[in-house]
Design a protein around this motif. Structure first.
Motif, short mmCIF file in Angstrom:
data_model
loop_
_atom_site.label_atom_id
_atom_site.label_comp_id
_atom_site.label_asym_id
_atom_site.label_seq_id
_atom_site.Cartn_x
_atom_site.Cartn_y
_atom_site.Cartn_z
N THR B 187 0.82 -1.20 0.00
CA THR B 187 0.00 0.00 0.00
C THR B 187 0.86 1.26 0.00
O THR B 187 0.58 2.21 -0.74
N TYR B 188 1.91 1.27 0.84
CA TYR B 188 2.76 2.46 0.88
C TYR B 188 3.32 2.76 -0.51
O TYR B 188 3.33 3.91 -0.97
N ALA B 189 3.79 1.71 -1.17
CA ALA B 189 4.36 1.92 -2.50
C ALA B 189 3.28 2.40 -3.47
O ALA B 189 3.51 3.31 -4.27
N LEU B 190 2.09 1.81 -3.37
CA LEU B 190 1.02 2.18 -4.30
C LEU B 190 0.59 3.62 -4.08
O LEU B 190 0.36 4.36 -5.03
N VAL B 191 0.49 4.03 -2.82
CA VAL B 191 0.10 5.41 -2.54
C VAL B 191 1.14 6.37 -3.11
O VAL B 191 0.81 7.37 -3.74
N ALA B 192 2.41 6.01 -2.94
CA ALA B 192 3.48 6.89 -3.41
C ALA B 192 3.46 7.03 -4.93
O ALA B 192 3.99 7.99 -5.47
N MET B 193 2.81 6.08 -5.61
CA MET B 193 2.74 6.15 -7.06
C MET B 193 1.96 7.37 -7.55
O MET B 193 2.02 7.76 -8.70
N GLY B 194 1.17 7.96 -6.65
CA GLY B 194 0.43 9.16 -7.01
C GLY B 194 1.35 10.35 -7.26
O GLY B 194 0.89 11.39 -7.72
N ALA B 195 2.63 10.20 -6.98
CA ALA B 195 3.56 11.32 -7.09
C ALA B 195 3.67 11.84 -8.51
O ALA B 195 4.08 12.97 -8.73
N LYS B 196 3.32 11.01 -9.48
CA LYS B 196 3.35 11.49 -10.87
C LYS B 196 2.35 12.62 -11.06
O LYS B 196 2.56 13.51 -11.87
N GLN B 197 1.23 12.56 -10.33
CA GLN B 197 0.20 13.59 -10.44
C GLN B 197 0.46 14.73 -9.46
O GLN B 197 0.27 15.88 -9.77
N ASP B 198 0.82 14.36 -8.25
CA ASP B 198 0.95 15.35 -7.19
C ASP B 198 2.03 14.87 -6.23
O ASP B 198 1.96 13.76 -5.72
N ARG B 199 3.03 15.73 -6.01
CA ARG B 199 4.17 15.27 -5.21
C ARG B 199 3.79 14.99 -3.76
O ARG B 199 4.49 14.30 -3.05
N ARG B 200 2.66 15.53 -3.33
CA ARG B 200 2.28 15.32 -1.93
C ARG B 200 2.04 13.85 -1.62
O ARG B 200 2.03 13.45 -0.46
N MET D 175 11.58 -0.87 -6.34
CA MET D 175 11.67 -0.73 -7.80
C MET D 175 10.65 0.28 -8.31
O MET D 175 10.95 1.08 -9.19
N LEU D 176 9.45 0.24 -7.75
CA LEU D 176 8.41 1.18 -8.17
C LEU D 176 8.84 2.60 -7.84
O LEU D 176 8.66 3.53 -8.63
N LEU D 177 9.41 2.79 -6.63
CA LEU D 177 9.70 4.14 -6.18
C LEU D 177 10.90 4.73 -6.89
O LEU D 177 10.89 5.90 -7.28
N LEU D 178 11.95 3.95 -7.04
CA LEU D 178 13.18 4.50 -7.58
C LEU D 178 13.37 4.16 -9.05
O LEU D 178 14.35 4.55 -9.66
N GLY D 179 12.41 3.44 -9.62
CA GLY D 179 12.61 2.90 -10.95
C GLY D 179 12.54 3.90 -12.09
O GLY D 179 13.35 3.86 -13.00
N SER D 180 11.60 4.84 -12.02
CA SER D 180 11.33 5.66 -13.20
C SER D 180 12.55 6.50 -13.57
O SER D 180 12.90 6.62 -14.73
N ARG D 181 13.20 7.06 -12.57
CA ARG D 181 14.34 7.92 -12.86
C ARG D 181 15.48 7.09 -13.42
O ARG D 181 16.21 7.52 -14.30
N ARG D 182 15.60 5.89 -12.90
CA ARG D 182 16.67 5.02 -13.35
C ARG D 182 16.54 4.72 -14.84
O ARG D 182 17.51 4.79 -15.58
N LYS D 183 15.32 4.45 -15.26
CA LYS D 183 15.10 4.14 -16.68
C LYS D 183 15.44 5.34 -17.55
O LYS D 183 16.08 5.23 -18.57
#
Lengths: 147, 537, 146, 195, 99
Positions: B187-200, D175-183
């Motif tokens: 979940t933490y990783a999935l939530v952080a995926m929103g950073a593409k839209q909003d860095r918060r 990988m999800l968090l640090l991956g995009s910049r790496r690519k």
């Protein structure tokens, strides 16, 4: 009075007392420290101290490590907490790795890893957003009123 | 309280191990030398397969590393889980309990999976919402995430999904922690995926991680103390041993820590800080899925500990219901609704409304009656339906308009009528308009309050429903009564977004009109939790 | 001029014994302390050491990241596979007793395979995580476009 | 027999000394402002706790804690520090609320210790209920000398399955968090990486 | 037995001394040295403790400690010298030579 208290204490629990102090040091670091890495370090200490709590509850006085061996006469310590804590250590390192990865991203995007500065930045964005929304909706209202 | 009697769910659940602890029975060596048929295998191992199917597909997705395949596999994983959940539910609808001993080790020794009506209900929620989310993910993820990350995203999604299922189905208290962490970490990783839209999103994910981990650690501490006093981790076994220890200070503390730990995960009022930001800035599909499932699973875990493990008597003695759950639930309802009214971001409005809705569930528990518990179980199911529908609809709006702050949503009702109609449907259910599920759960809650003759509570519940109407109205007003900003084309979101959204909206009305099934299930669950079935007392 | 000669030589000498030790920990886990998890970490430590001294690029040539990444899944699938295998033999999930004619042998096979799975996943995941962290540290600080 | 008693006494003595060292380290971690020193001290804390685990007979746990806590986690933290810098701001915000929370939580736990079985009590419930079955079963049903291994990989192997999943999840998350910049980086400077 | 006990206690005292150096610094090199020494003492303590309790076969753990200590020290030194963990030491040295 103090000597009463001391004599009433069960000194067989000394390990738990110290472990609780260690746990609280970790917890305090998590809550009170504003640096994101320091928080993770605090979390590590908190968790490691919890591991000690588990391990010490499985210890048997005069016991030995739960590995069978010919000719051992001493009792074994309880293996179950060991198994649980092995799992918990893995969970701990997994959490740490993920948290540190998040910190790296936060540093890259915000340029800081101090909690108060991050909060300030977020609050600023939020206020701007609210202002923008209020402005746009308000302008709408005025136009609607003119009609 | 005695644990509910284990009733073998027909001949299918052939794997209920009844051997004495410590002896290992190789029951299958002699009889099954020829490989058994596939259907038998599936039928005999449903509880294990429930978690196992998505759990196996998750690494497979990473291994194949193909965008289209990963979506397909996620679909397969969730829908098969849904199918299994439905079958399991039909098996426990009569109040029976299925026990599955993993590794064929008799329960206190090995880990046990245990299905009764209470967790069948939650399994059903998670699996159904998961299936909707998997369909929904395709266009939503295309839009909000990079192409290369998609296999990883689907892996994390399936991991989260199976983690939630695992938490729900397990009968072992430590195993619950392990699966809780699988779901939380993903979940933490999935939530952080929103950073593409909003860095918060990053900051939100970090705060969620810290608070969530502290909560999980509290749970582990509490469990450690309980283990210290009993020597067992199996929930049923704990339930048997704890009553003898009533009054032990260590146990009070254990109970307190487990409650606080789970309360963090379920966002009970003073510990809810992680929720609004995490839900607001996560990718749409993640928000929809989490809002509908994650907190429910945590509520379920709390209920399981209160009623099955420690027992209602213990909780009453601890004054958990009257002094903790009821007041905090009420404050949560009022504060959540109040704050929701002042938000300008529609996702945030719904997030704060979630805090309020969790308050309703806690109040249901705090009422300390069969009706109250039934209302809570019902509301878990119903709230999943409405929040799922609402967040999915908002995700569709986001897909088209690029944001869901109120200024961006002007005229959305005219721009995308079907999407907004779905939103209105979900909104009506949230407010509690008759013919919707929201009404059903509120009705049961009111009934429970009426039974207790707490008329002030009835008044509060009605007022907060009005508040819900106010904050929903703010969105409706912007969407329908204001002109759209110039230059935005009329047009709907893609079908794959609309189908799951509308499926959930229709479910809101379907179960609102035909409530007997869900009410039955919820009541069976509540009876099981209170130990009223099977005459085990 | 080349101050790090000693480190480089020592590292080259040390790495094979470290890997060997990892294998020892992996397979001796039944008899003494150790097991898949610890072995995996030690295995990954050898990689980390190599990367520290010879650089990440050289280390990635030795263990290509996309292959290591695949192994994270393979290890776990191996673990699950053992459980599923027992399902196909008509026993509950993860019942190793049916894996061989003698339940005790079955248990041995099961534990061996399962620990192997854990070792593979842990080693490859740790290597992957280290890879991503070290790589991130090498990126230029400015020009982040998120 | 005298040997036996002195072992037990020594165990307690070493335990107490280790606890003192641990407490000193933990408080130092709290007070230091140099994050680099903090990371090193955390490593030391981990090593110390691992020694404690050996003393408390948890050899497998000690093994893991040493390699994970002192090894991997230190390396990861250093990798993070190399990007974020190591000086931390001395926070000016009030520390009273966190202190209160910590005191309340700690107080509750201390209250909880009153009814606990003594440290090392062989007749504690935890040592009487399921654990003896594991010790016996490990010899008879599984025939693996390391009881921890047999519990971990057979009796509670579903936990270990989940544990492997947790590690896998962490890998996916990183990988999800640090991956995009790496690519992106790999795309921009193809010249550097000829593989 | 008494010998081992005395050794264990003595080792812990030296650990405490190393810890003091680790806390007070003042330079990073002091700290690195202190950590390294701390690790070494830990290895010895484990070994001694194995003999003290009569189960010396757990020396494996001491080996892991020594190993981890080595890698950790290299990581710390490399970090301190170059502020990065990824680049190869030869590369870094060339860069330095060029400057």
């Amino acid at each position: 009075m103090i000597s009463d208290l001391l004599s009433n204490l069960n000194w067989g629990h000394y390990n738990y007392w110290i472990i609780i102090v260690l746990m609280m040091v970790g917890l305090y670091a998590v809550i009170a420290r504003g640096n994101l890495i320091k928080k993770i370090v605090g979390l590590n200490i908190f968790q490691t101290s919890v591991f000690m709590l588990y391990i010490s509850l499985g210890k048997v006085d005069g016991g030995t490590a739960p590995i069978l061996e010919e000719g051992l006469t001493r009792p074994f310590s309880n293996p179950l907490p060991h198994v649980l804590i092995l799992t918990a250590i893995v969970v701990g390192i997994a959490t740490t790795a993920l948290a540190l990865a998040l910190v790296l991203r936060i540093k890259a995007v915000y340029g800081t890893i101090e909690e108060d500065e991050l909060e300030e930045a977020d609050n600023k964005t939020e206020a701007e957003e609210a202002q923008l929304a209020a402005d746009i909706l308000g302008a709408d209202d005025n136009r609607g009123g003119a009609h | 309280m005695a644990s509910p009697e284990i009733i073998l769910a027909a001949a299918e659940a052939g794997h209920i191990v009844t051997a004495a602890a410590g002896t290992h029975v190789g029951t299958h060596g002699a009889t099954h030398h020829e490989a058994p048929g596939l259907l038998d295998i599936i039928r005999n191992n449903l509880p294990a397969l429930q978690v196992l199917v998505p759990l196996t597909l998750a690494p497979l997705i990473t291994l194949l590393n193909n965008r289209n395949l990963s979506w397909l596999l996620a679909m397969v994983g969730t829908s098969v889980s849904l199918l299994i959940a439905v079958v399991l539910t039909t098996q426990v609808l009569d109040g029976s309990v299925i026990s599955y001993a993993l590794g064929n080790w008799a329960p206190p020794l090995g880990i046990e999976l245990r299905v009764d009506a209470a967790n069948a209900l939650v399994l059903l929620i998670v699996a159904a919402i998961g299936t909707c989310a998997a369909i929904y993910a395709r266009p939503s993820v295309d839009k909000e995430l990079g192409m290369t990350e998609q296999p990883l995203f689907y892996t994390a999604f399936l991991l989260c999904f199976s983690g939630l299922l695992g938490v729900t189905i397990t009968g072992d208290a430590f195993n619950l922690f392990v699966f809780l962490e699988i779901s939380s970490l993903s979940t933490y990783a999935l939530v952080a995926m929103g950073a593409k839209q909003d860095r918060r999103a990053l900051n939100a994910a970090y705060n969620y991680l810290i608070l969530g981990t502290v909560g999980a650690t509290f749970y582990v501490i509490g469990l450690g103390l309980a283990y210290m006093m009993t020597g067992t981790l199996n929930m049923a076994d704990l339930a048997q041993r704890l009553p003898d220890l009533m009054g032990s200070g260590t146990l009070w503390v254990a109970f307190g820590f487990i409650t606080i730990g789970l309360a963090t995960k379920l966002a009970m009022f003073p510990l809810h800080f992680w929720l609004p930001n995490a839900y607001t800035y996560a990718p749409s599909v993640v928000t929809g899925f989490l809002a509908a499932t994650a907190t429910k699973v945590a509520v379920y875990a709390l209920i399981r500990f209160i009623f099955t493990v420690f027992g209602a008597d213990f909780a009453v003695e601890a004054q958990l219901f009257g002094k903790v759950l009821l007041p905090l639930g009420l404050i949560g309802i009022i504060a959540g609704s109040l704050v929701a009214i002042w938000q300008v971001n529609a996702k945030r409005i719904l997030a704060f409304s979630s805090v309020a809705q969790i308050g309703y569930m806690l109040v249901g528990l705090g009422l300390m009656s069969l009706t109250g518990l039934t209302a809570t179980m019902l509301h878990m199911f119903n709230h999943a339906l409405m929040k799922g529908a609402l967040f999915f609809a908002l995700g569709a709006v986001m897909w088209k308009l690029g944001g869901v702050t109120l200024d961006k949503m002007r005229g959305a009702g005219k721009l995308m009528p079907w999407t907004m109609a779905a939103f209105v449907g979900g909104g009506l259910s949230l407010v509690g308009v008759p013919t919707t599920v929201g009404f059903i759960s509120k009705w049961y809650l009111l009934n429970a309050a009426f039974e207790r003759e707490w008329y002030w509570l009835i008044a509060i519940l009605l007022i907060t429903s009005l508040m819900a109407a106010v904050y929903m109205w703010r969105v409706f007003e912007v969407a329908y009564l204001r002109p759209a900003p110039e230059g935005v084309q009329k047009g709907e979101a893609p079908l794959l977004l609309l189908i799951p959204t509308w499926a959930l909206v229709l479910a809101n009305f379907w179960f609102g009109l035909n409530a007997t099934t869900t009410v039955n299930l919820a009541e069976t669950a509540a009876r099981g939790l209170l130990g009223l079935t099977g005459g085990a007392n | 001029m080349n101050h790090h000669l000693i480190l480089r030589v020592i590292t080259k000498i040390l790495i094979p014994p470290i890997l060997l030790f990892a294998l020892y920990v992996q397979f001796h886990g039944d008899y003494g302390p150790g097991g898949g998890f610890q072995a995996g970490v030690i295995f990954a430590a050898a990689f980390v050491l190599y990367a520290l001294i010879f650089g990440l690029d050289a280390a990635n040539d030795v263990a290509p990241p996309h292959i290591v990444r695949g192994f994270t899944a393979v290890g776990w699938l191996l673990y699950i596979g053992v459980g599923v295998w027992s399902l196909f033999l008509g026993a509950p999930f993860l019942d190793y007793s049916v894996l061989a004619h003698d339940p005790i042998h079955g248990q041995h096979y099961g534990i061996l395979l399962v620990e192997g799975g854990v070792g593979i996943t842990v080693a490859s995941t740790m290597i992957t995580i280290f890879n991503y962290f070290a790589e991130h540290g090498r990126l230029p600080k400015e020009g982040d476009d998120d | 027999m005298t040997d036996f008693i002195s072992t037990s006494f020594m165990e307690h003595a070493v335990t107490i000394l280790l606890f003192v060292l641990l407490a000193v380290t933990a408080i130092a971690v709290l007070r230091l402002t140099n994050l680099f020193a903090v990371v090193m001290l955390t490593g030391a804390y981990s090593l110390l706790s691992a020694v404690l685990f050996v003393v408390l007979d948890a050899v497998d746990v000690a093994f893991t804690e040493a390699s994970v806590g002192a090894g991997i986690s230190t390396v990861l933290m250093l990798a993070t520090l190399s990007v974020t810098g190591w000086r931390r701001k001395v926070s000016s915000s009030s520390n009273i609320v966190p202190l209160l929370v910590t005191l309340v939580v700690g107080g509750a736990l201390l209250y909880g210790t009153a009814d606990m079985p003594d440290f090392g009590d062989p007749n504690a419930p935890a040592n009487l209920h399921v654990a003896p079955d594991y010790i016996k079963g490990s010899e008879e049903d599984i025939d693996v000398p390391n009881i921890v291994t047999s519990v971990l990989a057979s009796y509670r192997s579903f936990d270990t399955l989940g544990e492997t999943g947790v590690i896998f999840t962490a890998g996916i998350g990183v990988m999800l968090l640090l991956g995009s910049r790496r690519k992106k980086k790999a795309a921009t400077d193809k010249t550097g990486e000829t593989a | 037995m008494t010998m081992f006990a005395a050794t264990a206690i003595a080792l812990m005292v030296t650990m405490l001394m190393a810890l003091v150096r680790l806390l007070s610094g003042p330079t990073v090199y002091d700290r690195v040295l202190a950590v390294n020494m701390f690790g070494t003492k830990t290895v010895l303590l484990i070994a001694v403790f194995g003999f003290l309790t009569g189960r010396p076969e757990f020396l494996d753990i001491a080996i892991v400690y020594a190993l981890i200590n080595f890698i950790g020290t290299i990581a710390i030194l490399k970090f301190f010298r170059y502020r990065t963990l990824g680049a190869s030491t030869a590369e870094l040295q060339d860069q330095e030579g060029a400057q």
